[in-house]
Design an enzyme around this catalytic site. Structure first.
Site, mmCIF file in Angstrom:
data_model
loop_
_atom_site.group_PDB
_atom_site.id
_atom_site.type_symbol
_atom_site.label_atom_id
_atom_site.label_comp_id
_atom_site.label_asym_id
_atom_site.label_seq_id
_atom_site.Cartn_x
_atom_site.Cartn_y
_atom_site.Cartn_z
ATOM 1 C CE LYS A 197 -4.038 -2.350 2.065
ATOM 2 N NZ LYS A 197 -4.679 -2.702 3.399
ATOM 3 C CD GLN A 241 -3.648 -4.374 6.446
ATOM 4 O OE1 GLN A 241 -3.510 -3.457 5.908
ATOM 5 N NE2 GLN A 241 -4.069 -5.303 5.828
ATOM 6 C CG ASP A 298 -9.603 0.244 5.081
ATOM 7 O OD1 ASP A 298 -9.389 -0.208 4.114
ATOM 8 O OD2 ASP A 298 -8.738 -0.047 6.154
#
Ligand code: GUN
Length: 284
Positions: free
Chosen positions: A51, A95, A118
């Site tokens: 990422k 994460q 997200d």
């Protein structure tokens, strides 16, 4: 059979995003994504590194926070709070999975919904389920929608099956398909007879984390198959679909790797740019 080439589409999306990042910078806004990793799960480390790399390649600044597995919930909340109030940060991603002593839901609802790239904050989940256009959409399901759209696949009236009911993929995927006019069955680990659902489906999204779960005898000719699985088997990355045999019956199918995975990252970058564009609007 046509391969749904997520790698190719992700390159196209990222090229467009690079231009948008340049444009934002010329107006004094440097797009910035903060990524937080707690602990040393190997797969998570790999995802976080890819990422960050993808951000840099597109002209998006990345701040990576690698925290000890022993980090307390309050320490993590304090970092999120700092980033929520930092005007130079556009996106915040924690994460998952998190260590078991940390309450994941509490963490996700404490990320500002305006920086929730997200799409996991309850506000953004609500917007999606209500079919509102504002808010951030979760990266993997929205990446899949973009990929289907790229191949002109019209979802209206299709009989679709989503295998897997996670908050990250299965549930938001089902909402997006429903919003696009498809009929949706959501199957999961406790579904008694998976084949009963899949054998008549026009489109199947598999996100179960189980190699070879979807086999050729479970699908009809012409089926569209999207494989979200990323499993390591004998040192090789494979999905959840018996690709060799299912691809012989499918009209469209995603490869693993090179299908859904690259689209997930492209949408994360797109959400970050969208947030930076919102920052510019506020500044003006
Ligand atoms: N873990 C697996 N997939 C994801 C994702 O899309 N976002 C975050 N934050 N964690 C994940």
């Amino acid at each position: 059979m046509v391969l749904l080439d997520g790698k190719k589409l992700s390159v196209k999306v990222k090229n467009e995003l690079s231009k948008k990042a340049e444009n934002l910078k010329s107006q004094g806004i440097e797009p910035c994504l903060a990524v937080i990793l707690v602990g040393d799960d190997e797969a998570s480390k790999t995802y976080v590194n890819s990422k960050a790399k993808a951000c840099e390649a597109c002209g998006i600044k990345s701040l990576v926070y690698k925290l000890e597995a022993s980090t307390s919930q309050n320490e993590l909340l304090a970092l999120i709070n700092t980033l929520n109030y930092d005007d130079s940060v556009d996106g915040i991603l924690v994460q998952l999975p998190l260590p078991s002593h940390i309450n994941k839901n509490l963490i996700l609802e404490n990320i500002s919904a305006l920086k929730d790239v997200d799409g996991f904050h309850p506000n953004n989940v609500g917007y999606l389920n209500l079919g509102f256009e504002n808010g951030f959409l979760p990266c993997t399901p929205f990446g899949i929608m973009r990929l289907l759209n790229e191949y002109n696949i019209n979802l209206e009236g299709l009989d679709t099956v989503v295998i897997g009911a996670s908050n990250i993929v299965g549930k938001p995927m089902s909402a997006l398909l429903l919003n696009a006019g498809a009929s949706v069955s959501i199957c999961h680990i406790k579904t008694k007879d998976l084949k009963m659902y899949t054998k008549n489906a026009d489109l199947i999204v598999v996100a179960a984390g189980c190699p070879d779960l979807l086999k050729a005898d479970m699908v009809k000719d012409g089926v569209i198959v999207v494989d979200v699985g990323i499993n390591r088997v004998d040192g090789k990355i494979v999905g959840d679909v018996d690709f060799e045999n299912v691809s012989k019956k499918a009209s469209f199918i995603t490869p693993v790797p090179g299908g859904v995975g690259p689209m997930t990252i492209a949408i994360l970058l797109e959400n970050t740019i969208k947030s930076a564009q919102n920052r510019l609007k506020v500044k003006k």
